[in-house]
Design an enzyme around this catalytic site. Structure first.
Site, PDB file in Angstrom:
ATOM      1  N   LYS A 148      63.821  57.214  48.686  1.00  0.00           N
ATOM      2  CA  LYS A 148      65.260  57.521  49.000  1.00  0.00           C
ATOM      3  C   LYS A 148      66.167  58.429  48.047  1.00  0.00           C
ATOM      4  CE  LYS A 148      67.374  52.990  47.885  1.00  0.00           C
ATOM      5  NZ  LYS A 148      67.171  51.834  48.341  1.00  0.00           N
ATOM      6  N   LYS A 202      61.196  55.622  45.136  1.00  0.00           N
ATOM      7  CA  LYS A 202      62.001  54.839  46.083  1.00  0.00           C
ATOM      8  C   LYS A 202      62.127  55.236  47.361  1.00  0.00           C
ATOM      9  CE  LYS A 202      64.417  53.162  41.955  1.00  0.00           C
ATOM     10  NZ  LYS A 202      65.859  53.205  41.286  1.00  0.00           N
TER      11      LYS A 202
HETATM   12  N1  C2G Z   1      69.481  48.234  33.567  1.00  0.00           N
HETATM   13  C1  C2G Z   1      70.053  47.153  32.827  1.00  0.00           C
HETATM   14  N2  C2G Z   1      70.674  46.312  33.572  1.00  0.00           N
HETATM   15  C2  C2G Z   1      70.979  46.398  34.702  1.00  0.00           C
HETATM   16  C3  C2G Z   1      70.488  47.604  35.503  1.00  0.00           C
HETATM   17  C4  C2G Z   1      69.887  48.379  34.751  1.00  0.00           C
HETATM   18  O1  C2G Z   1      69.825  47.090  31.678  1.00  0.00           O
HETATM   19  N3  C2G Z   1      71.547  45.362  35.388  1.00  0.00           N
HETATM   20  C5  C2G Z   1      68.719  49.335  32.846  1.00  0.00           C
HETATM   21  C6  C2G Z   1      67.303  49.589  33.369  1.00  0.00           C
HETATM   22  O2  C2G Z   1      66.588  48.517  32.842  1.00  0.00           O
HETATM   23  C7  C2G Z   1      66.918  50.816  32.729  1.00  0.00           C
HETATM   24  C8  C2G Z   1      68.266  51.421  32.759  1.00  0.00           C
HETATM   25  O3  C2G Z   1      69.413  50.495  33.115  1.00  0.00           O
HETATM   26  O4  C2G Z   1      66.363  50.616  31.424  1.00  0.00           O
HETATM   27  C9  C2G Z   1      68.319  52.482  33.782  1.00  0.00           C
HETATM   28  O5  C2G Z   1      68.130  51.755  35.190  1.00  0.00           O
HETATM   29  P1  C2G Z   1      67.742  52.466  36.448  1.00  0.00           P
HETATM   30  O6  C2G Z   1      68.797  53.422  36.648  1.00  0.00           O
HETATM   31  O7  C2G Z   1      67.643  51.532  37.556  1.00  0.00           O
HETATM   32  O8  C2G Z   1      66.605  53.116  36.099  1.00  0.00           O
HETATM   33  P2  C2G Z   1      65.068  53.330  36.928  1.00  0.00           P
HETATM   34  O9  C2G Z   1      65.676  53.681  38.241  1.00  0.00           O
HETATM   35  O10 C2G Z   1      64.511  52.043  36.705  1.00  0.00           O
HETATM   36  O11 C2G Z   1      64.498  54.593  36.052  1.00  0.00           O
HETATM   37  O12 C2G Z   1      60.946  56.300  33.627  1.00  0.00           O
HETATM   38  C10 C2G Z   1      61.700  55.024  34.076  1.00  0.00           C
HETATM   39  C11 C2G Z   1      62.684  55.395  35.207  1.00  0.00           C
HETATM   40  O13 C2G Z   1      63.117  56.648  35.045  1.00  0.00           O
HETATM   41  C12 C2G Z   1      63.602  54.225  34.802  1.00  0.00           C
END
Ligand code: C2G
Length: 129
Positions: free
Chosen positions: A47, A45
Site C-alpha cells: 500500500k 506493504k
Molecule cells: N519507530 C520507533 N518507535 C515507534 C515507531 C517507529 O522507534 N513507535 C522507529 C522504527 O523502529 C524505525 C523508524 O522509527 O527505526 C522509522 O519507522 P518506519 O517509518 O515504520 O520505518 P519502516 O517502514 O520500518 O522502514 O530500510 C528500513 C526501512 O526503510 C524502515
C-alpha cells in the site's frame, strides 16, 4: 566526526519517529536519513504511504537533528548506502532487531528500543474508527 545513518518511511510523522532520530543523532555527530520511496513502501506493504515521498522528505529535512537526507530505493542497497554515505554507525528501531547484522563488517549496527504505544498503523486505525 562520527557519521550515523538510519532508514525509515516516517509516514504520518509522530513522536516515535522524532525520538529515534534524536537518539540516533546521539550515537555520533552527523545524522543521515534514508527515506523509503513510495515504490519501496508499496513493495514492502502493498500500500502507498499517506504522505508522498516528497512531503515525508521535506518533514525530515526540516528537523534540526537531521543533517542529510536521501531516498532509499531498495532494502537490498543498504550496504551500498552505508558505503556511499561513509556511515560509521547504522541505527534502526528494535522492530528490525538482527535484520541488519550482516552490515557489522561495514559499520557498527545499533538497534534502539521503539517508543511504545504509537505507530502509523495505529494512528490510521484510530482515525478510521
Ligand atoms: N519507530 C520507533 N518507535 C515507534 C515507531 C517507529 O522507534 N513507535 C522507529 C522504527 O523502529 C524505525 C523508524 O522509527 O527505526 C522509522 O519507522 P518506519 O517509518 O515504520 O520505518 P519502516 O517502514 O520500518 O522502514 O530500510 C528500513 C526501512 O526503510 C524502515
Amino acid at each position: 566526526m562520527k557519521r550515523v545513518i538510519t532508514f525509515g518511511t516516517f509516514d504520518l510523522f509522530h513522536i516515535g519517529h522524532l525520538r529515534i532520530l534524536e537518539r540516533a543523532k546521539k550515537q555520533g555527530d552527523y545524522l543521515i536519513v534514508g527515506i523509503s520511496t513510495d515504490a519501496l513502501n508499496y513493495s514492502k506493504k502493498q500500500k502507498n504511504p499517506i504522505y508522498s515521498q516528497e512531503d515525508r522528505r521535506k518533514i525530515i529535512e526540516a528537523l534540526k537533528v537531521v543533517d542529510e537526507v536521501f531516498y532509499e530505493e531498495s532494502l537490498e542497497l543498504k550496504g551500498e548506502y552505508i558505503q556511499k554515505y561513509k556511515a560509521d554507525v547504522l541505527v534502526m528501531g528494535n522492530d528490525w532487531e538482527g535484520r541488519f547484522d550482516q552490515f557489522k563488517s561495514l559499520c557498527e549496527v545499533v538497534y534502539l528500543p521503539r517508543t511504545p504505544s504509537i505507530s502509523t498503523t495505529e494512528i490510521i486505525e484510530i482515525i478510521k474508527e
